[in-house]
Write an enzyme that holds these catalytic residues in place. Sequence first.
Site: not given
Lengths: 586, 586
Positions: B438-440
Amino acid sequence: MWRYDPPLRDMRFVIDEVLGAPARWAAMPAHAELDADMAAQVLEEAGRFASEILAPTNGPGDLQGCQWQDGAVTTPEGYRAAYQAFVDGGWPALACDPECGGQGLPQVLNSALFEMLAAANHGWTMYPGLLHGAYEVLHQHASGWLRETYLPKVTSGEWLSTMCLTEAHAGSDLGLLRTRAVPAEDGSYRLTGTKIFISGGDSDLTPNIVHLVLARLPEAPAGTKGLSLFLAPKFLPDGSRNAARCDGVEKKMGIKGSATCVMSFEGATGWLLGEPGKGLQAMFLMMNAARLHVGLQGLGHLEATTQNALRYTAERVQSRAPAKPEGAPAGAGGADFIVYHPAVRRQLWTLKARTESARVLSYWAAQALDEEAAHPDEAVRAAAGHRATLLTPVIKAMLTDLGHFSADRALGLWGGHGYIHEYGIEQIVRDSRIALIYEGTNEIQAIDLLLRKILPDGGQRLQGLLDWAAAQCEGSAHAGVARAGLQAVGEAVARLLAAQKADAELPFRAADDLLFALGEALLGAAWARMDAVAAQALAAGTGDSAFYAGKRQLAQLHFDWLGPELQHRLAAVAAARAPLPFLPAL
Amino acid sequence: MWRYDPPLRDMRFVIDEVLGAPARWAAMPAHAELDADMAAQVLEEAGRFASEILAPTNGPGDLQGCQWQDGAVTTPEGYRAAYQAFVDGGWPALACDPECGGQGLPQVLNSALFEMLAAANHGWTMYPGLLHGAYEVLHQHASGWLRETYLPKVTSGEWLSTMCLTEAHAGSDLGLLRTRAVPAEDGSYRLTGTKIFISGGDSDLTPNIVHLVLARLPEAPAGTKGLSLFLAPKFLPDGSRNAARCDGVEKKMGIKGSATCVMSFEGATGWLLGEPGKGLQAMFLMMNAARLHVGLQGLGHLEATTQNALRYTAERVQSRAPAKPEGAPAGAGGADFIVYHPAVRRQLWTLKARTESARVLSYWAAQALDEEAAHPDEAVRAAAGHRATLLTPVIKAMLTDLGHFSADRALGLWGGHGYIHEYGIEQIVRDSRIALIYEGTNEIQAIDLLLRKILPDGGQRLQGLLDWAAAQCEGSAHAGVARAGLQAVGEAVARLLAAQKADAELPFRAADDLLFALGEALLGAAWARMDAVAAQALAAGTGDSAFYAGKRQLAQLHFDWLGPELQHRLAAVAAARAPLPFLPAL
């Protein structure tokens, strides 16, 4: 969504062409009637069972898990029907002695079967997974009425079996076991103690369960020499319930369909198998077969991961790729199929390269077991035995490591979906983790390999394996680099042999990386062999040229992209000469 | 069993001595009143909350998970009380602007707080984990009544917040988002669409939830330039329920206490934040803060794993070790504590070396953020900004990778017990896996680092970071090898710059390994810095000599045992020049 297609074409490539198994069978009287077509039929049937009957129970079984109530375990829905079909198909007896009701087929085919079962449903496969080991123990050590009563049922799989070793304070160190066996007047024994982590300690799959239990006789010495092996069934021959009870099932990270039981033996009736004090040797019969099977679980996880990753990434559309094949269409919104993205391609090729060479390594070991057991030439039997001995710990440790960590890395190919149960991959990550631990942790495999199997004879037996593997590279464009890798491992062992005199602990520090270095070099030999076979097929123009060209491409990718892995392991072996202090007290 | 002790002594070593933070704070008017003693008090209080209130909810929350019924989420027992204590303690506002009700403390301390929270309970930490990012967005983009209504509540944590980005077909590729926003007559908008993977999309922790939603205005262009950012609360200012509903929670591999929601917006009322078409920029404010925090989750997992592994292996007795410290007692049955076994020692030292250098790396980045925001000297601000920009993707990717895979490897230290829920480590393995995604995803971090932040200026900004890191090595016995590592990374980038003209895809193939090579070199610089500080303290005879000698020993172990990791990554960057074909169609 997640599914399992048996890789029959790849399996036949390895068995028929890479191993040249049909010609080898012809040389062994026990397998002389088997040919490539019959073997293909067996694989096809096994593949049908694994993909159509077993695989659909995998995801639901993980969600449902096993239920335990009042000492009885209920397995997930569908498990019983699948097991009944498995027994009806004669699968448990595939590689058993025809005199005991077995089909007498080679371990190579049994290995392919177990690869498929593990790939389709690892949790379920735990139940029949111990049958072959139990068969080996009974085949060798049970006699008289005990043999007549239990061997046929275990051979056919009508009754399941367990290995009752571990106790809470004794996992890797069986010398610490405390369960006691006291002789009764009728020649039987009363077993008392608590065992943990007993796979299939109870289940609803079969009407009886045959527990094989390590315990100590009165006055037995401490340590492993005081251990004897006993058979204690769930139901006694007179039909009464034995005092062996499942006291609960563990809440585990994975293989939730497999009941991992706490077993209480409270004066349970059992009978001695083999000689007193030789329980561990008898159990090791079971353990060695089990170690190859655990490696096959790693291979199954690799295969299942690889094929599902290929399917998912070919359908999922996300972001522009920096390049794509000529004429390839864009997906929705101008984004591309993620299979074109370089980081995805690299992972997919790596998965394919690992899976296919891991298969060669496993089936090589199975072929060695077959030749050790059934080849008419004593020298061939001995050489095969040495190969199997060395390959077993490498396969157990390396393939379970690759199976788990490759699946874990691959989870990212699904993005956030990979973290969700319904996409399947997170279950594989959880299921596959146990394989690095059980049947001897991977660290114990490494010590077994280096300290017990390589160093004691000055590396001679290892040299035999390296020479054999170097010969496998003949005819490949990569023979040079593959052989250099094998030689580098031999040299690393020579350095360890020289250095250990001054630093006795060094081999323990280097053992893990040495095992993986040997594994990498053997995977290189496997790719060189596949490359040579494919090159020959292409030169002969036997058709299916896209298939063989693909194998050659994969061989190239292995050496281009995975070559640094071997160098890294060798560097780590060298680094292990550095001191490794004790930790400060907490 | 599993527990979390805040590593206050190690944290203070990094903040006070390695970073020399108190002297830096003195140079920044915003932090001039903060000193080492006050900071230590804050850490002590945070540690008490994390270990005494939060950590006990971790295991039970994983077993219980979140319940969803009729659109409403119930969090596990204890979560509400812990959250109330967190808000009462003023923790959400720690690093917020005093003008908005914040405490104005530096990010270095906030980072230490979030390391502790993640180590104690990752699932719970997901709820407040997005608050700071939401605060940043509102602080910068909300005005008038919107600011007055929402900013104070988000600053204090009285209301939680979400980031509504992902849709089923759009994860990494936000350009594909379809949620629509239609202007209403009163200046608000009506939002319609379905978002997935929304952490804390609903919960019972706060009376209201502030959703930040990416959506498209009518006539907006396709792709990311058509995205605008909206604020849509669960309850509208008039107290009525907004048409933003949680349609279910995902069944995930881990962080089961965190409600990962499917969110339906069916004409929900929202207000524009910032300018139309600039939604992604506004959201990236949130994302960048979030990426450092995700790296801190990796650090928390490393710390929790390390300290629990040390405790367990110091108590567990199994098999004879080949050597043990002089005078060390044997355990029961003549077996030894497993902490003496070489393979165990190596893993424990590695865990310690990774954890402590990862902490330096994270706090370095936090210090750079503090200096970028608050240093009076513009040149210092600019240099710090460049450092933070480059360190963020390295920390996000490398620390989450280390956190997860180190925990996964460490699970084996518990043997079979590691696979059982009650021992705690298997939960860490499952929880930590999401942080790589997550978050890239980590692959996107690698592309961001190399393709967007290193190559475009010819490697100049990177050289600034490498020079800064080389300066950190001053005074260490390992300065030479650490600086050689940094230089080798610079040279690898120079080769990529030269080669990319002829092979535009090369940087994409090399990006992952380049990020980890840079990370390894920076961890080396962190150890050189710790070594230099420890050497100085020992020379000065300031006391606590066992502590400082331990740091020097760990620095030595890092270079002895983990040195090959950097070489391996550099070799892999070089190997990426090999072709990487497209895969054949399935």
